[in-house]
Write a protein that holds these residues in place. Structure first.
Motif, mmCIF file in Angstrom:
data_model
loop_
_atom_site.group_PDB
_atom_site.id
_atom_site.type_symbol
_atom_site.label_atom_id
_atom_site.label_comp_id
_atom_site.label_asym_id
_atom_site.label_seq_id
_atom_site.Cartn_x
_atom_site.Cartn_y
_atom_site.Cartn_z
ATOM 1 N N PHE A 5 0.816 -1.202 0.000
ATOM 2 C CA PHE A 5 0.000 0.000 0.000
ATOM 3 C C PHE A 5 0.854 1.257 0.000
ATOM 4 C CE2 PHE A 5 -2.887 -3.065 2.008
ATOM 5 C CZ PHE A 5 -3.956 -2.923 1.160
ATOM 6 N N PHE A 247 -6.946 0.003 6.787
ATOM 7 C CA PHE A 247 -6.936 0.040 5.317
ATOM 8 C C PHE A 247 -6.559 -1.295 4.717
ATOM 9 C CE2 PHE A 247 -2.694 1.791 6.498
ATOM 10 C CZ PHE A 247 -1.853 0.911 5.816
ATOM 11 N N ASN A 248 -5.839 -2.144 5.475
ATOM 12 C CA ASN A 248 -5.576 -3.494 4.989
ATOM 13 C C ASN A 248 -6.866 -4.298 4.924
ATOM 14 O OD1 ASN A 248 -2.622 -3.975 4.551
ATOM 15 N ND2 ASN A 248 -2.515 -3.113 6.613
ATOM 16 N N SER A 251 -9.138 -3.337 2.068
ATOM 17 C CA SER A 251 -8.590 -3.339 0.704
ATOM 18 C C SER A 251 -9.484 -4.052 -0.303
ATOM 19 C CB SER A 251 -7.189 -3.957 0.703
ATOM 20 O OG SER A 251 -7.196 -5.280 1.198
ATOM 21 N N SER A 254 -11.892 -1.217 -1.194
ATOM 22 C CA SER A 254 -11.320 -0.042 -1.853
ATOM 23 C C SER A 254 -10.777 -0.372 -3.236
ATOM 24 C CB SER A 254 -10.224 0.581 -0.976
ATOM 25 O OG SER A 254 -9.212 -0.349 -0.652
ATOM 26 N N ILE A 255 -10.193 -1.555 -3.400
ATOM 27 C CA ILE A 255 -9.722 -1.955 -4.731
ATOM 28 C C ILE A 255 -10.902 -2.160 -5.665
ATOM 29 C CG2 ILE A 255 -8.470 -3.708 -6.045
ATOM 30 C CD1 ILE A 255 -6.865 -4.264 -3.441
ATOM 31 N N GLY A 397 -8.652 -8.325 1.707
ATOM 32 C CA GLY A 397 -8.710 -7.774 3.055
ATOM 33 C C GLY A 397 -8.300 -8.757 4.123
ATOM 34 N N GLU A 400 -4.408 -9.579 3.752
ATOM 35 C CA GLU A 400 -3.512 -8.497 4.167
ATOM 36 C C GLU A 400 -3.590 -8.252 5.671
ATOM 37 O OE1 GLU A 400 -1.256 -6.790 2.474
ATOM 38 O OE2 GLU A 400 -1.627 -7.923 0.652
ATOM 39 N N VAL A 438 -6.440 2.335 -2.313
ATOM 40 C CA VAL A 438 -6.151 2.095 -0.893
ATOM 41 C C VAL A 438 -6.683 3.193 0.009
ATOM 42 C CG1 VAL A 438 -3.837 3.091 -1.156
ATOM 43 C CG2 VAL A 438 -4.327 1.608 0.781
#
Length: 509
Positions: A5, A247-248, A251, A254-255, A397, A400, A438
């Motif tokens: 990220f 944010f992991n 993901s 968000s991706i 998600g 990560e 991200v």
């Protein structure tokens, strides 16, 4: 494959004439630095001669824990690049990188200043200060983990699970043996460092720019603004991390959202839609096909050029797509490359991105320590903020987050108190990218709602971080104009009329 990220990219050119003219004028006009300053040759940090001629380079000694001023100390690498303007403002712009764990000095004074228009423009206004965050490349100690490369290669070859924690265990043991205290590396201490450096350099106030994790750091800097003698004038947050969201873990969402934005933008672009129709279906079919029938591929270690064979499945292919969302310059090629893979079995571009990702360009020990210390703050479920992710990307998600959780189990760092907003009246500019995989727009908007004096702008066709992009890249000129106008007077809304002209750009064959 590791989904990094932290990776920020691309840049442009500081004029030789401007630097040459200003060196003589500024060489003898240096601030009196405090006693904790230790000068160093700028070549130590890899600065090109023209930038080095404008810069003061060295180390600032700070407490390992600021609550223990007489305790153990660490050293921060610092570059102060002097203004080339005739009448510079007294308050510098302090620019900080992301990650956490990426090198501020390795990016901003080394690449942005000598090779972008924005470097020249800012230096016309004021000094620029670059603090190598504690634990990163040029600071002492640096929490780098070369063990991670061997881990990545073994995962790619199918010899290890992605979440295997052997690499962080080996890294921890090696660094602890040298005296490293991982609990000293967190955003609270990191933010306090910046105030100390500003004071040592002789400034009474400063402006802050943060990219990626630097935006989370910036929010901690704001929270401490009333605790230090040096004042915080304004803040720019570019690619915004929301403090209460992991944010992991987010993901997958968000991706997926970034990809949906790319697919919608291509469909609305006549040429892109004609050349690459039904892009979402093509993407989904490719992932499904590769998951059912992985294909042989060849990866190359960038640092040794060693090659090895792997099987490329849908998950690996998804990891190869993500860098195209990060990079505004690369995103224009994503529709073309998806079609190349679907129609021509051309996966060379995916092999290239996956190979690049094998070697981490950040201090992975610092990355893990900072995120582990912040864990008590991440209380919001990303599922409440987004539509459901693409099923093919749901693994991101959990995978990560599991990697970070395993590292936290190993490091056992002390937790920070949950983050709380303070000093919310400080003028803040919030910059978002439409294709950011991200730190999506919804994160930046949520952060801005907690601030009393925030200006929020989203750039169509832009990926992760907008201000430091190459010239002629979508949104670069506009984001730079808005930021410079904001720095001139942070208490009024910057002129953002240029935003109406920013549109996504796609390459067609």
């Amino acid at each position: 494959m590791k989904f990094s990220f932290a990776r920020l990219i691309q840049f442009m050119v500081l004029t030789v004439a401007a630097i040459a003219t200003s060196v003589a004028a500024t060489a003898n006009n240096r601030s009196p630095f405090g006693p904790t300053w230790e000068p160093a040759d700028c070549s130590t940090f890899g600065l090109v001669p023209l930038v080095a001629a404008l810069s003061d380079c060295g180390y600032v000694t700070v407490p390992e824990h600021h609550s223990q001023p007489n305790g153990r100390t660490i050293q921060l690498a610092v570059v102060r690049t002097r203004s080339i303007g005739d009448n510079p403002a007294p308050d510098p712009l302090m620019m900080e990188q992301g990650g956490p764990g990426s090198s501020t000095i390795g990016l901003f004074p080394s690449k942005i200043v000598p090779s972008t228009n924005v470097g020249t423009a800012i230096l016309q206004q004021r000094d620029m200060v670059f603090v190598e965050q504690r634990g990163t490349q040029f600071s002492r100690p640096a929490l780098t983990c070369p063990e991670r490369v061997d881990h990545n290669v073994a995962v790619a070859k199918g010899e290890l699970e992605f979440t295997d924690s052997g690499w962080i265990t080996a890294c921890r043991d090696r660094l602890v043996a040298t005296g490293v205290n991982f609990s000293a590396f967190n955003s609270i201490e990191n933010a306090a460092d910046l105030y100390v450096v500003a004071e040592v350099l002789g400034y009474e106030q400063f402006n802050f720019y943060g990219a990626s994790y630097g935006t989370l750091l910036g929010q901690y800097v704001m929270a401490q603004a009333d605790e230090h003698p040096v004042k915080l004038r304004s803040v720019i947050l570019d690619g915004v991390v929301r403090p209460d969201v992991d944010f992991n873990l987010g993901s997958s969402y968000s991706i997926s959202q970034a990809l949906r934005n790319v697919f919608a933008a291509c469909a609305q672009d006549a040429q892109c839609n004609q050349t690459y129709p039904d892009l979402e279906r093509v993407f989904s079919s490719l992932i499904d096909r590769l998951n059912q029938h992985p294909i042989p591929a060849k990866l190359t270690l960038p640092n040794t050029q060693e090659t090895f064979d792997v099987l490329l499945d849908g998950k690996d292919f998804a990891y190869a797509i993500v860098p195209y969302l990060y990079s505004t310059e690369d995103s224009r090629f994503l529709p073309r490359n998806l079609y190349r893979a679907a129609q021509n079995n051309d996966f060379a571009w995916a092999e290239e991105k996956l190979s690049t990702g094998l070697v981490m360009d950040e201090a992975e020990g610092m990355y893990s320590a900072v995120l582990c210390a912040h864990a008590a703050s991440t209380t919001v479920d990303p599922a409440t903020l987004f539509p459901p992710p693409y099923p093919q990307l749901a693994f991101f998600g959990s995978q990560e987050k599991a990697l970070v959780d395993r590292a936290c189990d190993v490091l056992q760092v002390e937790l920070e108190p949950p983050f709380a907003y303070e000093n919310t009246e400080i003028p803040t500019l919030v910059l978002n990218g439409q294709f950011d995989p991200v730190t999506p727009e919804v994160y930046g908007q949520a952060v801005a709602r907690n601030l009393e004096n925030a200006y929020v702008y989203t750039f169509p066709g832009v990926g992760h971080v907008s201000l430091v992009a190459k010239a002629n890249t979508t949104g670069a000129t506009c984001s730079q104009a808005i930021a410079l106008d904001f720095l001139t007077d942070p208490n009024r809304a910057p002129d953002s009329r240029c935003l109406a002209e920013v549109k996504p750009v796609f390459e067609s064959e």
